[in-house]
Design an enzyme around this catalytic site. Structure first.
Site, mmCIF file in Angstrom:
data_model
loop_
_atom_site.group_PDB
_atom_site.id
_atom_site.type_symbol
_atom_site.label_atom_id
_atom_site.label_comp_id
_atom_site.label_asym_id
_atom_site.label_seq_id
_atom_site.Cartn_x
_atom_site.Cartn_y
_atom_site.Cartn_z
ATOM 1 N N SER A 261 0.815 -1.211 0.000
ATOM 2 C CA SER A 261 0.000 0.000 0.000
ATOM 3 C C SER A 261 0.851 1.265 0.000
ATOM 4 C CB SER A 261 -0.898 -0.009 1.252
ATOM 5 O OG SER A 261 -1.602 1.205 1.381
ATOM 6 N N GLY A 262 0.255 2.332 -0.518
ATOM 7 C CA GLY A 262 0.854 3.652 -0.414
ATOM 8 C C GLY A 262 0.466 4.365 0.858
ATOM 9 N N ASP A 263 -0.306 3.703 1.716
ATOM 10 C CA ASP A 263 -0.721 4.290 2.994
ATOM 11 C C ASP A 263 -0.875 3.139 3.993
ATOM 12 O OD1 ASP A 263 -1.860 6.066 4.990
ATOM 13 O OD2 ASP A 263 -2.448 7.391 3.357
ATOM 14 N N ASP A 264 -1.625 3.354 5.067
ATOM 15 C CA ASP A 264 -1.770 2.319 6.076
ATOM 16 C C ASP A 264 -2.411 1.062 5.478
ATOM 17 O OD1 ASP A 264 -0.852 4.175 8.044
ATOM 18 O OD2 ASP A 264 -2.884 5.011 8.148
ATOM 19 N N SER A 295 4.421 -1.384 3.485
ATOM 20 C CA SER A 295 4.019 0.017 3.345
ATOM 21 C C SER A 295 5.151 0.918 3.842
ATOM 22 C CB SER A 295 2.726 0.297 4.127
ATOM 23 O OG SER A 295 2.315 1.635 3.930
#
Length: 465
Positions: A261-264, A295
């Site tokens: 992921s690019g976030d949580d 991540s």
């Protein structure tokens, strides 16, 4: 014998009646070529679904060439199948192919089933994405004031809805949305891949999600939710591509998922500042287990920052984090109000981490300037145990709110192997209180050392979903 004969006659009569209803349905929809099948049952034990009626997307004019829009085909199929909810429910089969579509709405007592060689492609034509109201617990969109684009696969006020398959794919084709976000060209908040609202008995399982415009899976204001066996993929630099975000939900289970992921990877939420406080719906009774996350710029599991309805009774176990910013992060701020409490985490294995534990009481971001500066969140009874981490830059950064310390923190049986160039200060602790036991490197003085073999709590009575 007479009783069995009578029962058999009733079953035959029942099937004839259902067939009659079916034929009327087809005539009403004016398409004799559209074939809804009456089954003894569709039963896929791995998918956990059993339905009486089924149809293929091609029966409703679907074309899987990756170019033709199938928005009307999806919605026509689901609208037709919705009438079978009282008669055992229905299943829409998505066969091999690339099925370009805009947003479509699900119905109750319904299964969306993707073949392993099926790919649902999200349309990049904004006209195929309706704009809907912001979530009442948020007060505005997250990317922009006002409304938000409806999610690709959407449902509200549903009972018994399943999105599953044989690891088929949903591709959000998010590059265009990411570019608009970075350039500040968005009029409304980006769509999610899957959002289910105000619903119960929800299952999302055994599919691959990729390239979401923003969040991937967002159950909100819902109960009895199972998210299982998902593969979620996004470039690690893509903006806000959170994996799974349970939001103001009760009794949720997330398990056996692999997320890049690019976030949580998992972000637990419950509303934003005064809007979340007013809406007043916590996330509680959440189980997360057997999760693998990559991540580099965010957390494996985050609690907040939008937690203004409260977060309680979260249990996470058997978690693997690889090349991620932090293992578990609590994000909050003055103005959020409410609480994060009764959090239990055990058996985490972390490899190449910026830090293992991170709590921040100064996260900042607010929907507007009308938040209450006296709404102080309470963070208490936070438990971590049985953690092994290697190649770590910093053990922990634990920063409460001045005058309102985070309390009841317990960290036990933790071994952290440092990277070749670690931070000089391994434990940065302010405005916190708690205990520690068997922690290497030694925890900060605000986590009083209880000596060996003092184990943090982890309740064994898992809620059932």
């Amino acid at each position: 014998m007479e009783m069995r004969t009578t029962l058999a006659r009733k079953m035959v009569f029942g099937n004839i009646l259902l067939l009659g209803i079916l034929l009327v349905s087809i005539n009403i929809h004016g398409a004799a070529s559209r074939k809804v099948r009456v089954l003894d049952s569709f039963d896929d034990s791995a998918a956990g679904c059993s339905r009486r009626f089924s149809a293929s997307l091609t029966d409703f004019g679907g074309v899987g060439d990756g170019v033709t829009s199938n928005t009307l085909a999806f919605q026509s199929a689901i609208d037709s199948l919705s009438q079978f909810a009282p008669y055992g429910g229905s299943l829409l089969f998505v066969p091999p192919g690339k099925w370009l579509t805009g947003s479509f709405n699900l119905t109750s007592h319904f299964t969306l089933y993707l073949h392993k060689d099926a790919t649902i492609l999200a349309s990049q034509d904004e006209s195929e994405w309706a704009v809907i109201d912001p979530l009442p617990s948020y007060g505005r969109g997250r990317d922009a004031d006002g409304g938000r684009y409806i999610s690709l696969i959407f449902g509200t006020n549903l009972t018994d809805v399943v999105i599953t398959g044989d690891n088929g794919t949903v591709d959000g084709q998010g590059v265009t949305w990411w570019d608009k976000f970075h350039k500040g060209e968005l009029k409304y908040t980006r769509p999610y891949l899957i959002e289910i609202m105000y619903s119960q008995e929800v299952q999302i399982s055994n599919i691959t999600l990729m390239n979401s415009p923003s969040w991937n899976v967002h159950p909100v204001y819902s109960s009895n939710v199972v998210v299982q066996g998902l593969t979620i993929l996004a470039p690690v630099t893509s903006p806000n591509t959170d994996g799974i975000n349970p939001d103001s939900c009760t009794n949720t289970r997330i398990e056996d998922c692999y997320i890049v992921s690019g976030d949580d990877c998992v972000a637990v939420k419950s509303g934003w500042d005064q809007y979340g406080i007013k809406f007043g719906m916590p996330t509680k009774q959440l189980v997360i287990r057997r999760l693998t996350c990559i991540s580099p710029f965010s957390a494996v599991i985050a609690l907040g920052s939008e937690m203004s309805g409260g977060i309680e009774d979260v249990r996470a176990e058997d978690i693997t984090g690889i090349n991620s910013e932090s293992a578990v992060r609590i994000k909050t701020a003055v103005g959020r109000g409410n609480y994060v409490k009764d959090i239990y985490v055990r058996r985490m294995t972390m490899k190449t981490m910026k830090m293992v534990f991170w709590m921040a009481g100064n996260y900042g971001s607010h929907p507007d300037n009308d938040y209450d500066p006296n709404a102080i969140p309470v963070i208490q009874n936070i438990n971590f145990r049985d953690v092994v981490a290697e190649n770590v830059t910093m053990a922990a950064r634990l920063e409460g709110i001045p005058g309102h310390p985070f309390s009841g923190i317990c960290i036990s049986n933790v071994t952290i192997e440092l990277a070749k160039k670690p931070k000089k200060i391994q434990w940065n602790c302010t405005e916190i209180a708690g205990v520690s036991s068997d922690v290497t490197p030694k925890a900060c003085n605000l986590l009083e050392d209880q000596g060996p073999k003092n184990t943090c709590n982890f309740p064994e009575d898992f809620p059932s979903v």
